[in-house]
Design a protein around this motif. Structure first.
Motif, PDB file in Angstrom:
ATOM      1  N   ALA A 145       0.843  -1.205   0.000  1.00  0.00           N
ATOM      2  CA  ALA A 145       0.000   0.000   0.000  1.00  0.00           C
ATOM      3  C   ALA A 145       0.876   1.252   0.000  1.00  0.00           C
ATOM      4  O   ALA A 145       0.507   2.282  -0.574  1.00  0.00           O
ATOM      5  N   SER A 146       2.029   1.153   0.658  1.00  0.00           N
ATOM      6  CA  SER A 146       2.956   2.284   0.715  1.00  0.00           C
ATOM      7  C   SER A 146       3.356   2.722  -0.700  1.00  0.00           C
ATOM      8  O   SER A 146       3.453   3.909  -0.992  1.00  0.00           O
ATOM      9  N   ASN A 147       3.560   1.719  -1.600  1.00  0.00           N
ATOM     10  CA  ASN A 147       3.925   2.021  -2.983  1.00  0.00           C
ATOM     11  C   ASN A 147       2.694   2.374  -3.818  1.00  0.00           C
ATOM     12  O   ASN A 147       2.610   3.452  -4.384  1.00  0.00           O
ATOM     13  N   LEU A 181       8.752   1.266   3.446  1.00  0.00           N
ATOM     14  CA  LEU A 181       9.140   1.701   4.804  1.00  0.00           C
ATOM     15  C   LEU A 181       8.267   2.798   5.420  1.00  0.00           C
ATOM     16  O   LEU A 181       7.996   2.767   6.624  1.00  0.00           O
ATOM     17  N   PRO A 182       7.814   3.785   4.642  1.00  0.00           N
ATOM     18  CA  PRO A 182       7.121   4.910   5.318  1.00  0.00           C
ATOM     19  C   PRO A 182       5.732   4.586   5.870  1.00  0.00           C
ATOM     20  O   PRO A 182       5.278   5.295   6.766  1.00  0.00           O
ATOM     21  N   ILE A 183       5.049   3.552   5.381  1.00  0.00           N
ATOM     22  CA  ILE A 183       3.650   3.378   5.821  1.00  0.00           C
ATOM     23  C   ILE A 183       3.598   3.075   7.323  1.00  0.00           C
ATOM     24  O   ILE A 183       4.452   2.358   7.863  1.00  0.00           O
ATOM     25  N   THR A 184       2.609   3.653   7.993  1.00  0.00           N
ATOM     26  CA  THR A 184       2.530   3.533   9.455  1.00  0.00           C
ATOM     27  C   THR A 184       1.499   2.470   9.853  1.00  0.00           C
ATOM     28  O   THR A 184       0.672   2.050   9.034  1.00  0.00           O
ATOM     29  N   ASP A 232      -0.511  -6.961   6.798  1.00  0.00           N
ATOM     30  CA  ASP A 232       0.923  -6.802   7.046  1.00  0.00           C
ATOM     31  C   ASP A 232       1.198  -5.923   8.258  1.00  0.00           C
ATOM     32  O   ASP A 232       0.600  -4.851   8.408  1.00  0.00           O
ATOM     33  N   LEU A 233       2.134  -6.358   9.097  1.00  0.00           N
ATOM     34  CA  LEU A 233       2.699  -5.463  10.110  1.00  0.00           C
ATOM     35  C   LEU A 233       3.714  -4.575   9.391  1.00  0.00           C
ATOM     36  O   LEU A 233       4.640  -5.086   8.767  1.00  0.00           O
ATOM     37  N   PRO A 234       3.557  -3.255   9.456  1.00  0.00           N
ATOM     38  CA  PRO A 234       4.486  -2.394   8.712  1.00  0.00           C
ATOM     39  C   PRO A 234       5.850  -2.267   9.387  1.00  0.00           C
ATOM     40  O   PRO A 234       5.994  -2.581  10.575  1.00  0.00           O
ATOM     41  N   PHE A 235       6.817  -1.771   8.625  1.00  0.00           N
ATOM     42  CA  PHE A 235       8.166  -1.546   9.136  1.00  0.00           C
ATOM     43  C   PHE A 235       8.110  -0.671  10.391  1.00  0.00           C
ATOM     44  O   PHE A 235       7.419   0.352  10.416  1.00  0.00           O
ATOM     45  N   GLY A 236       8.810  -1.096  11.432  1.00  0.00           N
ATOM     46  CA  GLY A 236       8.876  -0.305  12.665  1.00  0.00           C
ATOM     47  C   GLY A 236       7.838  -0.705  13.692  1.00  0.00           C
ATOM     48  O   GLY A 236       7.886  -0.241  14.829  1.00  0.00           O
ATOM     49  N   SER A 237       6.900  -1.575  13.303  1.00  0.00           N
ATOM     50  CA  SER A 237       5.840  -1.915  14.255  1.00  0.00           C
ATOM     51  C   SER A 237       6.106  -3.253  14.946  1.00  0.00           C
ATOM     52  O   SER A 237       5.285  -3.712  15.732  1.00  0.00           O
TER      53      SER A 237
END
Ligand code: KIV
Length: 271
Positions: free
Chosen positions: A53-55, A64-67, A90-95
């Motif tokens: 979804a970020s793309n 990477l940016p999606i929260t 999906d668990l996003p990056f950073g979570s």
């Protein structure tokens, strides 16, 4: 007696049964209500609310940016359109990468706030403690090995992974670890078909491939890619089922012409 026809919902157990029966699993990504409704009605087994979804939704270069909040919003929209398919988020990056407590808290938010049925996260041994904790909280987990786009800055490119012996061996070990930790399925992205076949045969849980050849237990594609929404992205593994980029452009150009020429709306289209 209810007049509604009973809908047989797809569960993580259904996917396991499909593997056992040798019947391939179909999965597609979705990020909104309208497409999720179409895919569910079409009969797809599982829908992935991917961090792609970020793309494709937000226009970022990477995932990477999606929260977590943004993933929750997309998943809520998808779940409203689905009656039958299994919804994996999906668990996003950073979570989840920093520690298992954060991973469990993020997964609980997804399950509680979206109504999704399972989560997916990227990585092997490095995230195994988090996977164990999430599974023991009662949340089904799908693993993801091979090309893991959240690590793009570590890899440096989006080319095929695990072509070298050492990386292939680690992937096989990781796949078994993920199964032992309780994952119900495993996404395999952009790895040699032969390796994906070996891994799929070594596991009881189903593998779902993207760019991982025909011997996976199922296949997943990003909806924007398979519907041809952006014709600039044409990797070898992609089969494009529509050419929406050209169809939509031409439909909108016709609409613009009709408006400019006062051909639209006509009398039948007016009150
Ligand atoms: O985010 C996504 O769309 C994915 C698929 C490529 C498997 O993880």
């Amino acid at each position: 007696m209810s007049s509604h026809k009973e809908i047989k919902k797809v569960t993580t157990h259904t996917l396991l049964q499909l593997k056992t029966q040798g019947s391939p699993i179909s999965m597609i990504t979705a990020y909104d209500y309208s497409f999720a409704r179409l895919f569910d009605t079409a009969g797809v087994d599982a829908i992935l609310v991917g961090d792609s979804a970020s793309n494709v939704m937000a226009g970022h270069e990477t995932t990477l940016p999606i929260t977590l909040d943004q993933m929750i919003y997309h998943a809520q929209c998808v779940v409203r359109g689905v009656h039958r398919s299994l919804v994996v988020v999906d668990l996003p990056f950073g979570s989840y990468q920093s520690n298992p407590d954060i991973a469990v808290a993020s997964s609980i938010r997804i399950m509680k706030e979206t109504g999704g049925h399972a989560i997916k996260l990227e990585g092997g041994e490095e995230v195994i403690d988090s996977i164990r904790r999430i599974v023991s909280a009662g949340i089904p987990v799908m693993g993801h090995l091979g090309l893991t786009p959240q690590s793009i800055y570590k890899f440096g490119t989006y080319t095929v992974r695990a072509k070298e012996e050492a990386e292939a061996e680690k992937l096989k070990r990781d796949a078994l670890l993920l199964q032992e930790a309780g994952c119900f399925a495993l996404a395999l992205e952009k790895i040699p078909a032969q390796l994906a076949g070996t891994v799929s045969r070594s596991l009881n849980i189903p593998t779902i491939g993207i760019g991982a050849g025909p011997e996976c237990d199922g296949q997943v594609l990003v909806m924007h890619d398979m519907l041809g929404i952006n014709n600039e992205f044409k990797p070898r593994f992609l089969r494009q089922y529509l050419d929406l980029e050209n169809q939509v452009t031409s439909a909108v150009q016709t609409y613009i012409r009709d408006v400019k020429s006062r051909n639209f709306p006509n009398q039948q289209e007016s009150y």
